[in-house]
Design an enzyme around this catalytic site. Structure first.
Site, PDB file in Angstrom:
ATOM      1  CB  SER A 100       3.180  -0.281   5.275  1.00  0.00           C
ATOM      2  OG  SER A 100       4.487  -0.285   5.826  1.00  0.00           O
ATOM      3  CG  ASP A 101       6.217   2.897   0.085  1.00  0.00           C
ATOM      4  OD1 ASP A 101       7.374   2.517   0.343  1.00  0.00           O
ATOM      5  OD2 ASP A 101       5.938   3.517  -0.943  1.00  0.00           O
ATOM      6  CB  CYS A 102       9.875   2.263   3.666  1.00  0.00           C
ATOM      7  SG  CYS A 102      10.186   0.619   2.989  1.00  0.00           S
ATOM      8  CB  SER A 111       3.271   4.293   4.608  1.00  0.00           C
ATOM      9  OG  SER A 111       3.082   2.941   4.776  1.00  0.00           O
ATOM     10  CB  CYS A 148      -0.973  -0.011   1.176  1.00  0.00           C
ATOM     11  SG  CYS A 148      -0.251  -0.385   2.782  1.00  0.00           S
TER      12      CYS A 148
END
Length: 767
Positions: A295-297, A299, A262
């Site tokens: 998750s994106d880093c 986020s 995401c």
């Protein structure tokens, strides 16, 4: 005293050597669980029994873990559970177009100093070759496994990027397969299959784990002060379902991807990583993901500190877990999950679900099956990285992607015997790292454009600018070498200082004084002038297109480690170009008329908004999606296609008694409604080569339908004067359907126009 000091020095040197040796040997050892050879007691654990199914093993493992042991496995830098023989594992590795050093899970060393660096994705996509997409994935995963076996890489790679290249200014468009959902969907599924599919045919096993990102409607990084951490993408249901979501759906359903990531942005007011409808509802519920959602880093930190989505970090942690997030790139869930559970904000069962999905992925990768040397890929090692065949594939991928945009009579290909001196000019003429774009790794070696061209003919080189910014151009020096040469190759464009992650463009012209340098050089040249654009995004180069002194234009994307060799292959006619643009190139005026943050695909006549991409855009382009020339002429002849398709409906169907513009594309309506389109393709030119055959359709004007959409594409290779037959299988409901204003898939009734090249064929769909 001297002898004692000497002894101390010897011991110190010995200690350093032992430390170095232990580090090197640790580096040469893969990370894995269930090392029964070292610890025979582990064979008593059900989760270490590789003969059992994944679910049984995962259930056994999770029930043995304490809450704290579960929580350390919710983050990318997953902690060890020593008592169960489970080591630390770093989930974050990248493999966008080759094994990358971005992300802490992968490293290069003297053991493996580099990996094959393929062209940046936007150029590979320009090949429109699904077989190539998958073959590159296979090579990248083989090199990844080889590096894993010597402790230099993980098994989970957060690639590909399958966002739609909606706006030409987006700095990350280079990472994507372009602006079209059909191409992007086919690229994503094929690359994922290449990365993941096990060579023993076991569907439950993964060679490496891929990840489709960034879910969803993510394509603004940093434009005029609006950044991805604060951006709320306002997207209609129609655009969501016919543009932004199809690549992700295809990645899961057709690619069977192991992970979806995401994105940072919000969609319609909700952070994607905290939206249960998008995660649990769609990815798990509708598409049935077999894997984990990451998750994106950082986020979750973005949700808390940038978007202020909740009052406490515990509420953010709870929201993300309840929404369906399994793995947090970052340490947010590591810090706040336990206190969130204690506060009654989230149940431990959500943590159990999350770690179960994570562990199941590692089980499918063989991580819990003991030493990798005893498994299918256990014999791979440094010898399997940067092989001659892999490096040749990088060159072939660049050759297949390079797009010929203009070619006056007598320009390309150049004759190596007739050219006694070639002027090679431009800030990208002798670059190395620029050629591999971003999310790169250390390549096996580089061949720059200058090196590639110099291998065939004598060259004179002049940079013309200090860098791509080209604040001041050395015009006189460039003109001097150009005037004396038989032909000129200008290698211009951009690099990561102009377009990159966190860096969107304001202008879509060539930077600085590049235009002036090109025009001045062209004025004094006595032979062919070949303009080469090295860039991720499109450029307003209308001035060059219109200038008769500029005889040829090539776009080479960021062409990878062998880019210069591939360019030379085309310039000197060793290879017939067959690349086609995967994105439209707009005039600079587009940047003043269109706000980058407007996510609407469709035009709005009331405001003058022109819409997005070839499917909807109403306005001028410099070049459009699918443009590209060859050194040969290819013609198409329609052999057979139906003129009428009748859709059977039940007697009581409402459309039998009242007039309908469209009908729902539901299963009972759609059965057996596929047909074939047969085409004969002829290479009427003097040179053999490949040709991309596009099948487009223009549907009836209902539901704000696209003006044109890509149904499919095929690559055909034909010798001079040879003919070939191309067949497209068209499924009425899958291929010819469209999405209405509320997100329902419909089949439009009436006249559909099928396009192949200059051919048009009318197809009537009725009940």
């Amino acid at each position: 005293m001297a002898s004692k000091n000497r002894l101390t020095s010897v011991f110190a040197i010995l200690a350093i050597f032992m430390l170095w040796r232990s580090k090197v040997s640790a580096q040469n050892t893969p990370v894995f669980a269930c090392d029964i050879d070292k610890n025979p007691a582990l064979k008593n654990f059900t989760f270490c029994d590789s003969s059992l199914d994944v679910k049984t093993r995962v259930d056994d493992l999770v029930k043995q873990l304490t809450l704290q042991e579960k929580i350390v496995n919710l983050v990318d830098n997953a902690g060890s559970v020593d008592r169960l023989g489970i080591p630390k594992y770093e989930w974050w590795s990248e493999a966008l177009h080759g094994v990358s050093y971005v992300g802490p899970g992968t490293h290069f060393s003297s053991v493996v100093p580099g990996a094959t660096s393929f062209p940046q994705v936007i150029l590979t996509a320009a090949s429109f070759n699904e077989t190539l997409f998958k073959t590159i994935g296979k090579v990248v995963s083989t090199e990844a496994r080889a590096m894993y076996n010597v402790g230099l890489a993980g098994l989970t790679f957060w690639s590909p990027n399958i966002n739609i290249f909606r706006d030409p200014r987006w700095g990350r468009g280079q990472e994507t397969p372009g602006e079209d959902p059909t191409l992007t969907s086919k690229y994503g599924a094929a690359y994922v299959q290449g990365l993941q599919e096990s060579d023993d045919g076991d569907k439950d096993r993964l060679k490496v784990g891929a990840c489709c990102k960034h879910y969803t409607a993510y394509d603004v990084d940093n434009w005029k002060g609006i950044d991805r951490y604060h951006f709320n993408a306002v997207v209609t249901k129609q655009d969501m379902d016919d543009t932004y979501q199809p690549p992700f759906k295809s990645c899961v359903l057709d690619g069977n991807v192991a992970s979806v990531m995401c994105s940072y942005n919000q969609v319609n007011g909700k952070p994607t990583c905290g939206d249960p409808d998008l995660l649990t509802g769609v990815i798990r519920g509708e598409w049935k993901l077999n894997g984990y959602i990451s998750s994106d880093c950082d986020s979750l930190d973005v949700m808390f500190n940038s978007q202020h989505w909740a009052k406490t970090p515990e509420e953010i942690a709870a929201d993300a877990l309840i929404a369906g997030l399994d793995l947090n790139c970052g340490n947010f869930l590591g810090k706040y999950t336990e206190t969130a559970i204690k506060a009654g904000l989230v149940k431990e069962s959500e943590v159990d679900r999350a770690v179960s999905n994570n562990f199941a992925t590692l089980m499918r990768l063989g991580f819990f099956d003991g030493h990798p040397s005893k498994q299918i890929y256990g014999k791979l090692g440094p010898k399997d990285v940067c092989t001659p065949a892999n490096q040749e594939l990088a060159r072939e991928a660049a050759r297949q992607g390079i797009v010929l945009l203009k070619n006056s009579v007598g320009s390309l290909p150049l004759s190596p015997t007739a050219i006694k001196s070639l002027a090679v000019i431009g800030p990208n003429a002798n670059v190395t790292k620029t050629m591999i774009g971003n999310y790169e790794g250390t390549p096996c070696k580089y061949t720059t454009p200058l090196q590639g061209l110099t291998a065939t003919v004598p060259t004179v080189y002049q940079a013309g600018c200090d860098n791509v910014g080209c604040g001041t151009a050395q015009i006189d020096a460039a003109k001097k070498v150009a005037a004396a040469a038989d032909a000129v190759v200008l290698v211009m464009g951009t690099d990561q200082s102009i377009e990159a992650e966190s860096r969107d463009r304001i202008d879509i012209t060539l930077p600085g004084q590049q235009n002036r340098l090109i025009s001045e050089v062209a004025t004094v040249s006595k032979g062919p002038v070949i303009l080469v654009i090295m860039s991720g995004g499109g450029m307003d180069i209308q001035f060059a297109k219109d200038n008769p002194k500029i005889t040829s234009i090539l776009w080479v994307g960021f062409p990878g480690e062998a880019g210069g060799a591939a360019l030379a292959d085309i310039v000197f006619g060793q290879y017939n170009p067959s690349g086609r643009l995967p994105m439209s190139w707009y005039p600079q005026s587009y940047t003043t008329k269109v706000n980058m943050t407007n996510m609407n695909m469709r035009p709005d006549p009331a405001t003058g908004y022109p819409g997005r991409t070839y499917r909807f855009y109403k306005g001028d382009t410099v070049y459009t999606f699918g443009d590209g020339l060859s050194f040969s002429e290819f013609t198409h002849h329609l052999v057979s296609a139906p003129k009428l398709v009748s859709v059977p409906l039940a007697e009581e169907h409402v459309c039998r008694s009242s007039e309908c513009k469209s009908i729902d594309a539901v299963e009972q309506t759609c059965k057996n409604l596929a047909f074939d389109v047969h085409l004969r393709v002829t290479n009427s030119g003097k040179m053999g080569g490949s040709h991309t055959v596009f099948l487009f359709s223009s549907p009836p004007s209902v539901h704000n339908a696209p003006q044109k959409q890509l149904l499919g594409f095929q690559k055909v290779n034909l010798a001079s004067r040879q003919q070939g037959v191309v067949k497209f299988r068209v499924d009425l409901c899958k291929d010819l359907s469209l999405v209405d204003e509320v997100g329902t898939r419909k089949v439009a009734l009436g006249q559909h126009i099928l396009h192949v090249g200059n051919l048009k064929h009318s197809l009537n769909v009725r009940i």
